[in-house]
Design an enzyme around this catalytic site. Structure first.
Site, PDB file in Angstrom:
ATOM      1  N   TYR A   1      38.484  35.090  42.521  1.00  0.00           N
ATOM      2  CA  TYR A   1      38.605  36.426  41.927  1.00  0.00           C
ATOM      3  C   TYR A   1      39.983  36.591  41.267  1.00  0.00           C
ATOM      4  CZ  TYR A   1      38.362  41.587  41.790  1.00  0.00           C
ATOM      5  OH  TYR A   1      38.345  42.903  41.399  1.00  0.00           O
TER       6      TYR A   1
ATOM      7  N   THR B   1      49.199  47.725  53.743  1.00  0.00           N
ATOM      8  CA  THR B   1      49.009  48.977  52.994  1.00  0.00           C
ATOM      9  C   THR B   1      48.129  48.769  51.764  1.00  0.00           C
ATOM     10  OG1 THR B   1      50.887  48.693  51.499  1.00  0.00           O
ATOM     11  CG2 THR B   1      51.337  49.724  53.657  1.00  0.00           C
ATOM     12  N   ARG B   2      47.516  49.868  51.359  1.00  0.00           N
ATOM     13  CA  ARG B   2      46.801  49.944  50.080  1.00  0.00           C
ATOM     14  C   ARG B   2      47.048  51.347  49.541  1.00  0.00           C
ATOM     15  NH1 ARG B   2      46.491  45.337  51.293  1.00  0.00           N
ATOM     16  NH2 ARG B   2      44.713  43.899  51.134  1.00  0.00           N
TER      17      ARG B   2
ATOM     18  N   SER C   1      34.399  52.130  52.400  1.00  0.00           N
ATOM     19  CA  SER C   1      32.970  52.241  52.731  1.00  0.00           C
ATOM     20  C   SER C   1      32.718  51.763  54.162  1.00  0.00           C
ATOM     21  CB  SER C   1      32.123  51.479  51.716  1.00  0.00           C
ATOM     22  OG  SER C   1      32.661  50.216  51.451  1.00  0.00           O
TER      23      SER C   1
ATOM     24  N   GLY D   1      46.629  46.516  61.183  1.00  0.00           N
ATOM     25  CA  GLY D   1      46.434  47.741  60.395  1.00  0.00           C
ATOM     26  C   GLY D   1      47.700  48.234  59.724  1.00  0.00           C
TER      27      GLY D   1
ATOM     28  N   GLU E   1      42.372  34.381  40.388  1.00  0.00           N
ATOM     29  CA  GLU E   1      42.641  33.485  39.256  1.00  0.00           C
ATOM     30  C   GLU E   1      41.625  33.711  38.136  1.00  0.00           C
ATOM     31  OE1 GLU E   1      45.350  32.204  38.954  1.00  0.00           O
ATOM     32  OE2 GLU E   1      46.078  31.143  40.718  1.00  0.00           O
ATOM     33  N   GLY E   2      40.395  34.070  38.515  1.00  0.00           N
ATOM     34  CA  GLY E   2      39.390  34.396  37.491  1.00  0.00           C
ATOM     35  C   GLY E   2      39.863  35.576  36.657  1.00  0.00           C
ATOM     36  N   LYS E   3      40.358  36.600  37.310  1.00  0.00           N
ATOM     37  CA  LYS E   3      40.836  37.790  36.598  1.00  0.00           C
ATOM     38  C   LYS E   3      42.100  37.484  35.793  1.00  0.00           C
ATOM     39  CE  LYS E   3      38.040  41.220  37.868  1.00  0.00           C
ATOM     40  NZ  LYS E   3      37.320  42.077  36.930  1.00  0.00           N
TER      41      LYS E   3
HETATM   42  P1  NAD Z   1      30.774  46.631  41.788  1.00  0.00           P
HETATM   43  O1  NAD Z   1      30.531  45.356  42.519  1.00  0.00           O
HETATM   44  O2  NAD Z   1      30.205  47.889  42.337  1.00  0.00           O
HETATM   45  O3  NAD Z   1      30.286  46.517  40.275  1.00  0.00           O
HETATM   46  C1  NAD Z   1      30.254  45.314  39.563  1.00  0.00           C
HETATM   47  C2  NAD Z   1      29.005  45.318  38.702  1.00  0.00           C
HETATM   48  O4  NAD Z   1      28.959  44.109  37.928  1.00  0.00           O
HETATM   49  C3  NAD Z   1      27.721  45.345  39.543  1.00  0.00           C
HETATM   50  O5  NAD Z   1      26.836  46.313  39.027  1.00  0.00           O
HETATM   51  C4  NAD Z   1      27.159  43.943  39.392  1.00  0.00           C
HETATM   52  O6  NAD Z   1      25.758  43.877  39.558  1.00  0.00           O
HETATM   53  C5  NAD Z   1      27.637  43.592  37.994  1.00  0.00           C
HETATM   54  N1  NAD Z   1      27.681  42.152  37.753  1.00  0.00           N
HETATM   55  C6  NAD Z   1      28.217  41.187  38.554  1.00  0.00           C
HETATM   56  N2  NAD Z   1      28.057  39.978  37.981  1.00  0.00           N
HETATM   57  C7  NAD Z   1      27.422  40.181  36.795  1.00  0.00           C
HETATM   58  C8  NAD Z   1      26.975  39.325  35.754  1.00  0.00           C
HETATM   59  N3  NAD Z   1      27.165  37.998  35.830  1.00  0.00           N
HETATM   60  N4  NAD Z   1      26.354  39.868  34.674  1.00  0.00           N
HETATM   61  C9  NAD Z   1      26.150  41.221  34.593  1.00  0.00           C
HETATM   62  N5  NAD Z   1      26.557  42.075  35.562  1.00  0.00           N
HETATM   63  C10 NAD Z   1      27.185  41.559  36.638  1.00  0.00           C
HETATM   64  O7  NAD Z   1      32.364  46.753  41.637  1.00  0.00           O
HETATM   65  P2  NAD Z   1      33.260  47.927  41.038  1.00  0.00           P
HETATM   66  O8  NAD Z   1      34.138  48.410  42.120  1.00  0.00           O
HETATM   67  O9  NAD Z   1      32.457  48.879  40.278  1.00  0.00           O
HETATM   68  O10 NAD Z   1      34.182  47.090  40.034  1.00  0.00           O
HETATM   69  C11 NAD Z   1      33.954  47.081  38.636  1.00  0.00           C
HETATM   70  C12 NAD Z   1      35.043  46.258  37.966  1.00  0.00           C
HETATM   71  O11 NAD Z   1      36.328  46.806  38.257  1.00  0.00           O
HETATM   72  C13 NAD Z   1      35.076  44.798  38.433  1.00  0.00           C
HETATM   73  O12 NAD Z   1      35.363  43.978  37.320  1.00  0.00           O
HETATM   74  C14 NAD Z   1      36.213  44.765  39.407  1.00  0.00           C
HETATM   75  O13 NAD Z   1      36.813  43.503  39.466  1.00  0.00           O
HETATM   76  C15 NAD Z   1      37.159  45.813  38.827  1.00  0.00           C
HETATM   77  N6  NAD Z   1      38.024  46.391  39.862  1.00  0.00           N
HETATM   78  C16 NAD Z   1      37.535  47.294  40.758  1.00  0.00           C
HETATM   79  C17 NAD Z   1      38.397  47.798  41.727  1.00  0.00           C
HETATM   80  C18 NAD Z   1      37.940  48.819  42.738  1.00  0.00           C
HETATM   81  O14 NAD Z   1      38.727  49.188  43.607  1.00  0.00           O
HETATM   82  N7  NAD Z   1      36.750  49.346  42.666  1.00  0.00           N
HETATM   83  C19 NAD Z   1      39.724  47.366  41.806  1.00  0.00           C
HETATM   84  C20 NAD Z   1      40.159  46.421  40.889  1.00  0.00           C
HETATM   85  C21 NAD Z   1      39.318  45.949  39.902  1.00  0.00           C
HETATM   86  N1  UDP Z   2      39.943  45.947  55.968  1.00  0.00           N
HETATM   87  C1  UDP Z   2      39.859  46.322  57.304  1.00  0.00           C
HETATM   88  N2  UDP Z   2      38.635  46.521  57.836  1.00  0.00           N
HETATM   89  C2  UDP Z   2      37.479  46.422  57.127  1.00  0.00           C
HETATM   90  C3  UDP Z   2      37.569  46.059  55.754  1.00  0.00           C
HETATM   91  C4  UDP Z   2      38.817  45.820  55.206  1.00  0.00           C
HETATM   92  O1  UDP Z   2      40.882  46.440  57.996  1.00  0.00           O
HETATM   93  O2  UDP Z   2      36.395  46.652  57.706  1.00  0.00           O
HETATM   94  C5  UDP Z   2      41.285  45.726  55.378  1.00  0.00           C
HETATM   95  C6  UDP Z   2      41.436  44.425  54.614  1.00  0.00           C
HETATM   96  O3  UDP Z   2      41.814  43.374  55.480  1.00  0.00           O
HETATM   97  C7  UDP Z   2      42.541  44.775  53.640  1.00  0.00           C
HETATM   98  C8  UDP Z   2      42.303  46.249  53.341  1.00  0.00           C
HETATM   99  O4  UDP Z   2      41.495  46.740  54.418  1.00  0.00           O
HETATM  100  O5  UDP Z   2      43.808  44.637  54.232  1.00  0.00           O
HETATM  101  C9  UDP Z   2      41.587  46.505  52.023  1.00  0.00           C
HETATM  102  O6  UDP Z   2      40.440  45.686  51.993  1.00  0.00           O
HETATM  103  P1  UDP Z   2      39.333  45.757  50.845  1.00  0.00           P
HETATM  104  O7  UDP Z   2      38.328  44.709  51.163  1.00  0.00           O
HETATM  105  O8  UDP Z   2      38.874  47.156  50.695  1.00  0.00           O
HETATM  106  O9  UDP Z   2      40.079  45.402  49.479  1.00  0.00           O
HETATM  107  P2  UDP Z   2      41.304  44.465  49.056  1.00  0.00           P
HETATM  108  O10 UDP Z   2      42.362  45.413  48.655  1.00  0.00           O
HETATM  109  O11 UDP Z   2      41.747  43.591  50.200  1.00  0.00           O
HETATM  110  O12 UDP Z   2      40.743  43.667  47.927  1.00  0.00           O
END
Ligand code: NAD
Ligand code: UDP
Length: 315
Positions: free
Chosen positions: A147, A212-213, A191, A209, A149-151
């Protein structure tokens, strides 16, 4: 001549994508939602289906696609560590091959394209809070690397298309965002904790715990997307989008217990490897360029999020 702007949202059936599609429809756009339903669901967009300006296309962005649009928001990619680690090769593919396909499409159409990048490009940061100029501290062979490195590679591709092909690009680096439409089995911390609290199950804090986030409510983030897309062509980003108020994971657990009135106990589990210790955005650029900053404090954003999960969970 198109009266409505045609906007494509990849990953449009996911958590952020579904909110973005709804917002774009409200702004009068003609929206094409592209998703392969890997982590997204039709439930997130079902209320949009009746709208004649909303179109759903089931497609995997790692394969090329041919459509005609004016703007592209590239969100397709699983965001939760559990989901992006379950098929790590596909995670790299969606970020690299998927970005190449969407950039190629944008190039042919001369369309503006925004990449949903992430705070994960900073890895386990050594600088706090993280400004866009920080190059990050990322492990390239760990379980999060597909994730992270992909990003990072996706950002490289965006900037090479910008320099080489004069493409109109925007890169948003998103920090942890939460809200309604998160998948109940998403596995991310907000969630997980809300569902555990609602079911009176133990709340699983990983590590002690103290990590931080900084949590941003979804409506605030979507406003940031709209503003970054509307910037003049010379503005490419990357621009951090997130809420700068930092919480420990234990503080988050306690806030959720308080708001749900839950009797859940907190239990401590092993910290996953490469789990970042601290994360907080420096949003100076977003404030100055986009005149944007988040409005919703954590507790206020948790209330509608808890209400959403209450409807989803059989308690
Ligand atoms: P999510 O998993 O709910 O949504 C991702 C969506 O992409 C899903 O609907 C999934 O089915 C679709 N998808 C995955 N692979 C696919 C493919 N090969 N072709 C077509 N669709 C595909 O996640 P999200 O939280 O809504 O995140 C959306 C974007 O924002 C992502 O790129 C994620 O990396 C980025 N992002 C989200 C957060 C966050 O906190 N929510 C933080 C940082 C970056
Ligand atoms: N985390 C946790 N309990 C859970 C899920 C996640 O303590 O049931 C922690 C996780 O280890 C991380 C933080 O909560 O430190 C945020 O995790 P999340 O998966 O939401 O996203 P991240 O920011 O790590 O990509």
């Amino acid at each position: 001549m198109h009266l409505r702007k045609r906007v494509m949202v990849t990953g449009g059936a996911g958590f952020l994508g579904s909110h973005l599609c709804e917002r774009l429809l409200n702004e009068g756009c003609d929206v094409l939602c592209v998703d392969n339903f890997y982590t997204g669901t039709k439930r997130n967009i079902i209320h949009l289906m009746e709208n004649p300006y909303f179109e759903l296309h089931r497609h995997d962005v790692t394969f090329p696609m041919f459509v005609e649009v004016d703007e592209i928001y590239n969100l397709a990619c699983p965001a939760s560590p559990i989901h992006y680690q379950s098929d790590p090769v596909q995670t790299t593919k969606v970020n690299v091959n998927g970005s190449i396909n969407m950039l190629g499409l944008a190039k042919r159409l001369k369309a503006k394209i925004m990449q949903a990048s992430t705070s994960e490009v900073y890895g386990d940061p050594k600088i706090h809070p993280q400004p866009e100029t920080y190059h990050g501290n990322v492990n390239c062979i760990g379980i999060r690397s597909c994730y992270d490195e992909g990003k990072r590679c996706a950002e490289t591709l965006f900037f090479d298309y910008f320099r080489q092909h004069k493409l109109k690009i925007k890169v948003a680096r998103i920090f942890n965002t939460y809200g309604p439409n998160m998948h109940p089995n998403d596995g991310r911390v907000v969630s997980n904790f809300i569902i555990q609290a609602l079911k009176s199950d133990a709340i699983t804090v990983y590590g002690d715990g103290s990590q931080t986030r900084s949590f941003c409510y979804v409506d605030d983030l979507i406003e940031g997307f709209i503003r970054i897309m509307a910037t003049p062509d010379e503005i490419t980003g990357p621009i951090n989008l997130g809420n700068p108020v930092e919480f420990t994971i234990l503080e988050l657990a306690n806030a959720i217990i308080e708001l749900t009135g839950s009797k859940s106990e907190i239990i401590f589990k092993d910290l996953p490897s490469d789990d970042p210790v601290r994360r907080q955005p420096d949003i100076g650029l977003a404030k100055s360029i986009l005149k944007w900053e988040p409005k919703k404090p954590l507790k206020e954003g948790l209330i509608p999020t808890i209400a959403y999960f209450e409807k989803m969970v059989d308690i």
